[in-house]
Design a protein around this motif. Structure first.
Motif, PDB file in Angstrom:
ATOM      1  N   LEU A  81       8.899   2.461  11.739  1.00 44.60           N
ATOM      2  CA  LEU A  81       9.248   1.190  12.341  1.00 44.60           C
ATOM      3  C   LEU A  81       8.282   0.878  13.469  1.00 44.60           C
ATOM      4  N   GLY A  82       7.649  -0.283  13.390  1.00 49.51           N
ATOM      5  CA  GLY A  82       6.716  -0.687  14.427  1.00 49.51           C
ATOM      6  C   GLY A  82       5.299  -0.215  14.202  1.00 49.51           C
ATOM      7  N   ALA A  83       5.061   0.591  13.172  1.00 55.98           N
ATOM      8  CA  ALA A  83       3.710   1.081  12.906  1.00 55.98           C
ATOM      9  C   ALA A  83       2.839  -0.055  12.366  1.00 55.98           C
ATOM     10  N   GLU A  84       1.570   0.054  12.629  1.00 53.72           N
ATOM     11  CA  GLU A  84       0.632  -0.976  12.201  1.00 53.72           C
ATOM     12  C   GLU A  84       0.274  -0.804  10.714  1.00 53.72           C
ATOM     13  N   VAL A  85       0.220  -1.913  10.013  1.00 48.34           N
ATOM     14  CA  VAL A  85      -0.228  -1.896   8.622  1.00 48.34           C
ATOM     15  C   VAL A  85      -1.739  -1.703   8.618  1.00 48.34           C
ATOM     16  N   THR A  86      -2.202  -0.728   7.856  1.00 51.42           N
ATOM     17  CA  THR A  86      -3.624  -0.401   7.862  1.00 51.42           C
ATOM     18  C   THR A  86      -4.447  -1.474   7.155  1.00 51.42           C
ATOM     19  N   PRO A  87      -5.713  -1.615   7.517  1.00 47.84           N
ATOM     20  CA  PRO A  87      -6.584  -2.565   6.819  1.00 47.84           C
ATOM     21  C   PRO A  87      -6.674  -2.277   5.320  1.00 47.84           C
ATOM     22  N   GLU A  88      -6.600  -0.993   4.956  1.00 46.31           N
ATOM     23  CA  GLU A  88      -6.689  -0.636   3.541  1.00 46.31           C
ATOM     24  C   GLU A  88      -5.512  -1.221   2.752  1.00 46.31           C
ATOM     25  N   LEU A  89      -4.306  -1.153   3.335  1.00 46.85           N
ATOM     26  CA  LEU A  89      -3.148  -1.710   2.642  1.00 46.85           C
ATOM     27  C   LEU A  89      -3.227  -3.226   2.570  1.00 46.85           C
TER      28      LEU A  89
ATOM     29  N   LEU B 278       6.012   0.882  -5.629  1.00 44.10           N
ATOM     30  CA  LEU B 278       5.247   2.098  -5.397  1.00 44.10           C
ATOM     31  C   LEU B 278       5.474   2.590  -3.973  1.00 44.10           C
ATOM     32  N   ALA B 279       5.738   3.878  -3.813  1.00 45.39           N
ATOM     33  CA  ALA B 279       5.901   4.462  -2.479  1.00 45.39           C
ATOM     34  C   ALA B 279       4.532   4.698  -1.847  1.00 45.39           C
ATOM     35  N   VAL B 280       4.435   4.438  -0.558  1.00 45.42           N
ATOM     36  CA  VAL B 280       3.202   4.686   0.192  1.00 45.42           C
ATOM     37  C   VAL B 280       3.300   6.090   0.784  1.00 45.42           C
ATOM     38  N   VAL B 281       2.578   7.015   0.196  1.00 44.59           N
ATOM     39  CA  VAL B 281       2.718   8.422   0.575  1.00 44.59           C
ATOM     40  C   VAL B 281       2.336   8.650   2.033  1.00 44.59           C
ATOM     41  N   ASP B 282       1.319   7.948   2.511  1.00 42.69           N
ATOM     42  CA  ASP B 282       0.865   8.146   3.885  1.00 42.69           C
ATOM     43  C   ASP B 282       1.873   7.653   4.913  1.00 42.69           C
ATOM     44  N   ASN B 283       2.791   6.772   4.504  1.00 41.13           N
ATOM     45  CA  ASN B 283       3.805   6.242   5.406  1.00 41.13           C
ATOM     46  C   ASN B 283       5.162   6.323   4.735  1.00 41.13           C
ATOM     47  N   PRO B 284       5.848   7.466   4.837  1.00 37.19           N
ATOM     48  CA  PRO B 284       7.159   7.599   4.197  1.00 37.19           C
ATOM     49  C   PRO B 284       8.092   6.465   4.623  1.00 37.19           C
ATOM     50  N   GLY B 285       8.749   5.879   3.635  1.00 34.12           N
ATOM     51  CA  GLY B 285       9.640   4.772   3.927  1.00 34.12           C
ATOM     52  C   GLY B 285       8.996   3.416   3.745  1.00 34.12           C
ATOM     53  N   TRP B 286       7.714   3.392   3.384  1.00 28.73           N
ATOM     54  CA  TRP B 286       7.028   2.137   3.076  1.00 28.73           C
ATOM     55  C   TRP B 286       6.880   2.013   1.567  1.00 28.73           C
ATOM     56  N   TYR B 287       7.008   0.767   1.056  1.00 28.08           N
ATOM     57  CA  TYR B 287       6.953   0.546  -0.379  1.00 28.08           C
ATOM     58  C   TYR B 287       6.144  -0.712  -0.684  1.00 28.08           C
ATOM     59  N   LEU B 288       5.304  -0.600  -1.695  1.00 27.22           N
ATOM     60  CA  LEU B 288       4.566  -1.736  -2.220  1.00 27.22           C
ATOM     61  C   LEU B 288       5.329  -2.318  -3.405  1.00 27.22           C
ATOM     62  N   GLU B 289       5.552  -3.619  -3.390  1.00 34.80           N
ATOM     63  CA  GLU B 289       6.136  -4.301  -4.535  1.00 34.80           C
ATOM     64  C   GLU B 289       5.057  -5.168  -5.149  1.00 34.80           C
ATOM     65  N   LEU B 290       4.669  -4.821  -6.367  1.00 34.76           N
ATOM     66  CA  LEU B 290       3.610  -5.530  -7.074  1.00 34.76           C
ATOM     67  C   LEU B 290       4.217  -6.300  -8.244  1.00 34.76           C
ATOM     68  N   TYR B 291       3.876  -7.567  -8.352  1.00 34.09           N
ATOM     69  CA  TYR B 291       4.443  -8.439  -9.384  1.00 34.09           C
ATOM     70  C   TYR B 291       3.342  -8.847 -10.365  1.00 34.09           C
ATOM     71  N   ASN B 292       3.640  -8.648 -11.642  1.00 32.16           N
ATOM     72  CA  ASN B 292       2.662  -8.955 -12.689  1.00 32.16           C
ATOM     73  C   ASN B 292       3.251 -10.010 -13.616  1.00 32.16           C
ATOM     74  N   PRO B 293       2.539 -11.109 -13.849  1.00 30.62           N
ATOM     75  CA  PRO B 293       3.107 -12.178 -14.702  1.00 30.62           C
ATOM     76  C   PRO B 293       3.343 -11.687 -16.122  1.00 30.62           C
ATOM     77  N   ARG B 294       4.373 -12.226 -16.714  1.00 32.28           N
ATOM     78  CA  ARG B 294       4.657 -11.944 -18.125  1.00 32.28           C
ATOM     79  C   ARG B 294       5.138 -13.217 -18.803  1.00 32.28           C
ATOM     80  N   ARG B 295       5.111 -13.198 -20.093  1.00 35.07           N
ATOM     81  CA  ARG B 295       5.588 -14.358 -20.846  1.00 35.07           C
ATOM     82  C   ARG B 295       7.114 -14.365 -20.845  1.00 35.07           C
ATOM     83  N   PRO B 296       7.738 -15.496 -20.740  1.00 34.99           N
ATOM     84  CA  PRO B 296       9.206 -15.571 -20.752  1.00 34.99           C
ATOM     85  C   PRO B 296       9.784 -15.139 -22.101  1.00 34.99           C
TER      86      PRO B 296
END
Length: 268
Positions: A112-120, A250-268
């Motif tokens: 909580l309060g940690a800075e998001v890295t430029p890489e992320l 996806l879990a961010v291993v370097d920052n436990p408790g952080w998660y990436l949510e990636l959305y990929n388009p699909r056909r309905p």
């Protein structure tokens, strides 16, 4: 059943052997000066003595000796934390000690309060034109790419996924299946919160949202628990029409408790 019992006994034996080696090597790397003790007399082996570790941890010498010998004894969280402090263990080492002692690992310190890295941030931007966001264990929004803002309706006042789900009128209006999905979203948040019942941050999110959303308060009172059942996110964009996305978390291993949510388009 006998095969399962045998494997369980073998697993305990291996853990005890590893626990013995782990404690010995952690003790050997420290000097009395490292822990504020005065060295008296000549030492035949490097590192702290068992009685010194026991004194620092506030446990009996015999009990600590049994633990380091890998005997099958009961240990408590409080004692393991005391030994972790005495041996100056890092957070990963502390969690490793829990595992070897047969105790559920402690939750990693929150970021909580940690800075998001430029890489992320670059990773989120690179996912454009597909939506992507970074959140923490409390569902606080840490970073959002431009596509997520455009497609999902996140604005400058959005700071928590759960709160926005109930209070962001634009997001609610764009979500095709909002009413049917809402109970499962609340149930998923309760499941996450149950992992840390003494963490006040989860309670703060619940209290803040309950104060402004009777709908959420009613759903929270049901005490349903689970994971989101919808694997496809469907939104109705005012310009692009109905859009459907597969979501991968996806879990961010370097920052436990952080998660990436990636959305990929699909056909309905």
């Amino acid at each position: 059943m006998s095969g399962t019992t045998s494997r369980s006994a073998e697993a305990r034996r291996v853990r005890r052997e590893q626990l013995r080696d782990f404690l010995r090597t952690r003790r050997a790397r420290l000097t009395p000066g490292d822990v504020g003790l005065v060295s008296v007399g000549r030492r035949r082996t490097p590192g702290l003595r068992r009685e010194e570790v026991a004194a620092l941890a506030g446990v009996g010498v015999s009990w600590y000796t049994w633990l380091e010998q890998g005997r099958d004894i009961n240990v408590s969280i409080e004692v393991l934390d005391a030994i972790s402090g005495a041996l100056r263990l890092t957070e990963p080492e502390r969690a490793h000690l829990y595992v070897l002692a047969g105790v559920n690992p402690p939750p990693a310190d929150g970021a909580l309060g940690a800075e998001v890295t430029p890489e992320l941030r670059r990773l989120l931007d690179a996912w454009t034109p597909r939506p992507a966001l970074l959140r923490d264990r409390y569902w606080n929004l840490l970073a959002v790419n431009d596509a997520a803002q455009t497609v999902f309706g996140f604005g400058g006042t959005d700071h928590n996924c759960l709160i926005s789900f109930f209070t962001n009128a634009r997001y609610r209006g764009m979500h095709v299946h909002w009413a049917s999905v809402a109970p499962s979203v609340v149930a998923a948040f309760r499941a996450d919160a149950a992992h840390a019942p003494d963490d006040p941050e989860f309670g703060r999110v619940v209290d803040d949202l309950s104060a402004v959303s009777p709908e959420f308060a009613e759903m929270w009172a049901r005490h349903e628990v689970g994971v989101p059942v919808q694997v496809v996110k469907a939104v109705r964009h005012p310009e692009a029409g109905e859009l459907f996305f597969d979501m991968t978390t996806l879990a961010v291993v370097d920052n436990p408790g952080w998660y990436l949510e990636l959305y990929n388009p699909r056909r309905p």
